[in-house]
Motif scaffolding. Structure first.
Motif, short mmCIF file in Angstrom:
data_model
loop_
_atom_site.label_atom_id
_atom_site.label_comp_id
_atom_site.label_asym_id
_atom_site.label_seq_id
_atom_site.Cartn_x
_atom_site.Cartn_y
_atom_site.Cartn_z
N TYR A 179 1.11 -1.15 -0.01
CA TYR A 179 0.02 -0.17 -0.05
C TYR A 179 1.02 1.14 -0.16
N MET A 180 0.73 2.06 -1.00
CA MET A 180 1.39 3.40 -1.10
C MET A 180 0.75 4.44 -0.99
N ILE A 181 1.00 5.62 0.02
CA ILE A 181 0.06 6.48 0.36
C ILE A 181 0.98 7.78 0.16
N ASP A 227 1.27 11.94 0.67
CA ASP A 227 0.90 12.86 1.20
C ASP A 227 1.94 14.10 1.22
N LYS A 268 4.87 -0.55 8.75
CA LYS A 268 4.74 0.76 8.00
C LYS A 268 5.99 1.69 8.26
N GLU A 292 7.58 5.65 6.66
CA GLU A 292 7.12 6.86 6.34
C GLU A 292 8.59 7.72 5.92
N GLU A 352 -3.58 10.03 -5.37
CA GLU A 352 -4.35 8.67 -4.68
C GLU A 352 -3.45 7.63 -4.17
N SER A 353 -4.10 6.98 -3.14
CA SER A 353 -3.14 6.06 -2.64
C SER A 353 -3.57 4.65 -3.54
#
Length: 373
Positions: free
Chosen positions: A166-168, A170, A186, A188, A199-200
């Motif tokens: 999952y790539m987010i 921000d 996770k 960051e 978009e994620s």
């Protein structure tokens, strides 16, 4: 088609694209590489219909053209030949197949091999992308994020959303989350500039592995969304892959907001002890029990009626006695991904999620759900 190429460079190009070909594909178009010769380059492409990879090598193009050849056989031929330059020539034949000949370009070696090929149009390649749709990134940063999260991705889980990373995006920050439902990682990081897409997305594990290989020896890479597919490039290799559709679960709910107890343990010493006790762990669960008591950690594993192993390690701990059971490989994976010499462990009881942290990397966190005792 007739081309003259550097043998080792051409073999390297084969290796860079053949990874997407499934071992289950035998004598089908999906087991082939597409070879296109034009200008002063030869382009090699492969696909499994979900992911496509393309690269190129400099070549003397004597006659432009294209062909689709079996990847495994082509790779085997080029592994065994030792002349510096190779000529690959195409002879058209009746029907749907063609014959490609491999010879020594210098003529010094009396060598000739041939491979039956197919129509190159059967394999769709990556079209030229619009540079405004892609962003550059530092390769070491992204590869480090992959290394610390991708091992938690599920393998062919029926809950398909767990089969990818999952790539987010921000702003300038980028978050990666990997989980198989029993563990979660996770991380960051801050990018030099924001990504072009907001978009994620969920990127399949196979694409993540290929991207990691692509950027392993490059300083920078590129990433973007092209027609709702993930695009990445580095080291003259391009990748385009379909995304996993679906809603990724709220991963923040999995991470405990607070815990009762905490301790730090030596990474290297723990890994040695873990390997030792895992020799007695019962298949297939490979369960290892950690018992925390005052200033002591006990590692224990057993196979009922056959073997058991127990090791005590002194630690700084003053909380209640707590025994937690883990899948041994999960612990191994986390400790391999942490760079600090110490690993911080936070927990509450034998059944609640356990947090693992890297003291030198506050933007990384890993969580494991314990096994039943």
């Amino acid at each position: 088609m007739k081309i003259k190429v550097n043998t080792s460079e051409f073999l390297k190009a084969i290796h860079s694209v053949e990874g997407v070909i499934s071992a289950r594909e035998i004598k089908s178009v999906l087991s082939n590489l597409k070879i296109e010769a034009e200008g002063k380059e030869v382009f090699l492409s492969a696909t499994d219909l979900e992911i496509s990879i393309k690269t190129s090598v400099p070549a003397e193009v004597i006659q432009a053209g294209s062909i689709s050849l079996p990847a495994k056989q082509l790779s085997s031929f080029f592994k065994t030949i030792h002349f510096e330059e190779t000529t690959l020539s195409l002879e058209e034949s009746d029907g749907e197949s063609s014959i490609a000949y491999i010879t020594d370009a210098s003529g010094k070696n009396d060598y000739k091999s041939k491979i039956s090929g197919m129509d190159a149009e059967e394999i769709k390649t990556i079209s030229k992308v619009n540079s405004s749709q892609i962003s550059s990134f530092p390769s070491t940063l992204i590869n480090d994020m992959i290394r610390k999260t991708s091992y938690a991705i599920a393998h062919e889980d029926q809950r398909f959303i767990f089969n990818g990373l999952y790539m987010i995006p921000d702003g300038n920050k980028l978050i990666f989350v990997g989980t198989d439902g029993r563990r979660l990682c996770k991380i960051e990081r801050t990018l030099p500039s924001p990504l072009q897409f907001k978009e994620s997305i969920i990127v399949p594990a196979k694409a993540i592995r290929e991207i990691s290989k692509m950027i392993a020896t490059s300083e920078t890479g590129n990433i973007g969304l092209i027609d709702s597919q993930i695009y990445a490039s580095a080291n003259n290799i391009e990748l385009l892959c379909k995304l996993i559709e679906g809603n990724f679960p709220n991963y923040e709910q999995v991470i405990p907001k607070s815990t009762k107890f905490a301790t730090s343990i030596s990474k290297d010493e723990f890994q040695v002890s873990l390997r030792q006790v895992m020799t007695a762990a019962e298949e297939p669960s490979r369960q290892v029990r950690l018992t925390f008591t005052k200033n002591n950690l006990n590692l224990f594993a057993q196979t009922f009626g056959a073997s058991e192993a127990s090791i005590n390690k002194p630690i700084e701990y003053t909380g209640d006695e707590v025994t937690i059971a883990f899948k041994g490989e999960y612990l191994m994976d986390i400790f391999r991904s942490i760079d600090d010499n110490e690993v911080k462990i936070e927990f509450s009881d034998s059944s609640s999620p356990v947090i693992f942290k890297d003291p030198s990397d506050p933007e990384f966190i890993s969580v494991i759900m314990p096994m039943k005792l």
